[in-house]
Design an enzyme around this catalytic site. Structure first.
Site, PDB file in Angstrom:
ATOM      1  N   LYS A  94       0.853  -1.189   0.000  1.00  0.00           N
ATOM      2  CA  LYS A  94       0.000   0.000   0.000  1.00  0.00           C
ATOM      3  C   LYS A  94       0.883   1.231   0.000  1.00  0.00           C
ATOM      4  O   LYS A  94       2.025   1.233   0.471  1.00  0.00           O
ATOM      5  CB  LYS A  94      -0.930   0.005   1.212  1.00  0.00           C
ATOM      6  CG  LYS A  94      -0.250   0.191   2.577  1.00  0.00           C
ATOM      7  CD  LYS A  94      -0.002   1.629   2.962  1.00  0.00           C
ATOM      8  CE  LYS A  94       0.988   1.756   4.116  1.00  0.00           C
ATOM      9  NZ  LYS A  94       1.345   3.168   4.398  1.00  0.00           N
TER      10      LYS A  94
ATOM     11  N   ASP B  27      -3.385  -0.349   8.846  1.00  0.00           N
ATOM     12  CA  ASP B  27      -3.491  -0.561   7.409  1.00  0.00           C
ATOM     13  C   ASP B  27      -4.140  -1.888   7.030  1.00  0.00           C
ATOM     14  O   ASP B  27      -4.530  -2.081   5.878  1.00  0.00           O
ATOM     15  CB  ASP B  27      -2.104  -0.510   6.761  1.00  0.00           C
ATOM     16  CG  ASP B  27      -1.393   0.810   7.003  1.00  0.00           C
ATOM     17  OD1 ASP B  27      -2.090   1.836   7.134  1.00  0.00           O
ATOM     18  OD2 ASP B  27      -0.151   0.809   7.065  1.00  0.00           O
TER      19      ASP B  27
END
Length: 305
Positions: free
Chosen positions: A26, A162
């Site tokens: 990410k 996350d």
């Protein structure tokens, strides 16, 4: 919500022999950092736009005999601190995810995990989060639970900021301390150039996320930084700042610190620009490793009977 790309999936509720999940890294297209909250263990309030980048770790989960317990193997050329003999296997993000799934499902964690690392470690690219998310997805399939992403996200949120995003990839907004995920229309981000070819400038050195946040608390955010942690990360790792400048001068649409750094992400419009950025980075030795990828990306689940 866009469905996960699935190579092979069974709707039957039974235990599968082996499941492999490729989970992408990410980055944060924006990362606005707010005040700390005691109820979140002192973590900062965040408002971020996540984007999954097609650099993948692979987690393979294999069922073991009842009572055999769990095991973990690590593979890959760039393991960073994970390769240290002092590394506590039980603190690995994937193992914590396995334990969390076992508790939620009321099962014993009799699973062999193998992680093939390709996402740089300690780089602001969410490699540990990707491993945790991949484990949740793999065990969900392995045990025939068939829980939805919405059911898995509260489990992921107990593991870190996350992880809930990494379960689905693509684009999303994250609020709270990053764990509250809201779907967003991708077209505006695509129109702004946050899609297609991506170059990741990676480093052998790692940055500690807590150290970056402590530095942020002192130096604050740069005036024009979409990522509020960028100035802090560059102050700790100046090569990243030089790499950003070089990428922009070479024609990158966007170049910025990924998360808490030190990795640099550059979105490029075409192959010619990509080559100019690569040449600039290599000539001045501004990064240690260059990875070419695509964005956005999504997890890929594969099942072997």
């Amino acid at each position: 919500m866009r469905p996960l790309p699935v190579q092979e999936q069974s709707s039957q509720s039974h235990t599968t022999a082996t499941v492999s999940v490729d989970c992408p890294a990410k980055t944060n297209l924006t990362l606005h950092v707010g005040p700390t909250h005691d109820e979140w263990g002192g973590r900062h309030e965040l408002d971020t736009i996540y984007c999954a980048v097609g650099v993948y770790d692979t987690v393979t989960a294999t069922a073991k005999m009842p009572g055999a317990g769990f095991s973990l193997e690590l593979e890959g050329a760039h393991l960073g601190d994970l390769a240290s003999s002092s590394s506590d296997m039980r603190r690995n993000h994937a193992v914590l995810a396995l334990f969390a799934m076992a508790q939620a499902a009321g099962r014993d964690p009799d699973v062999a995990l193998t992680i093939t690392k390709r996402i740089p470690v300690g780089a602001g690219l969410g490699g540990g989060s990707a491993d945790a998310a991949a484990t949740l997805l793999a065990v969900n399939q392995l045990w025939g639970l068939n829980w939805t992403i919405e059911q898995l996200r509260p489990i992921a949120a107990t593991l870190g900021a996350d992880m809930p995003f990494c379960l689905s990839g693509g684009y999303a907004q994250g609020t709270g301390f990053g764990e509250r995920i809201t779907a967003i229309d991708p077209q505006q981000l695509i129109d702004q150039g946050f899609a297609g070819d991506v170059l990741v400038g990676a480093y052998q050195s790692q940055l500690s996320t807590p150290e970056v946040y402590r530095t942020f608390d002192v130096v604050g955010a740069g005036a024009d930084d979409r990522n509020h942690l960028q100035a802090a990360a560059i102050s700790l790792h100046p090569r990243s700042g030089h790499a950003i400048d070089a990428a922009r001068e070479a024609g990158a649409r966007h170049a910025f610190i990924s998360g808490s750094g030190p990795s640099v992400v550059a979105f490029v419009p075409d192959d010619a620009t990509a080559q100019r950025v690569i040449e600039a980075w290599r000539t001045a030795e501004l990064v240690d490793r260059i990875i070419r990828a695509k964005a956005p990306a999504h997890p890929i689940i594969g099942v072997t009977q």
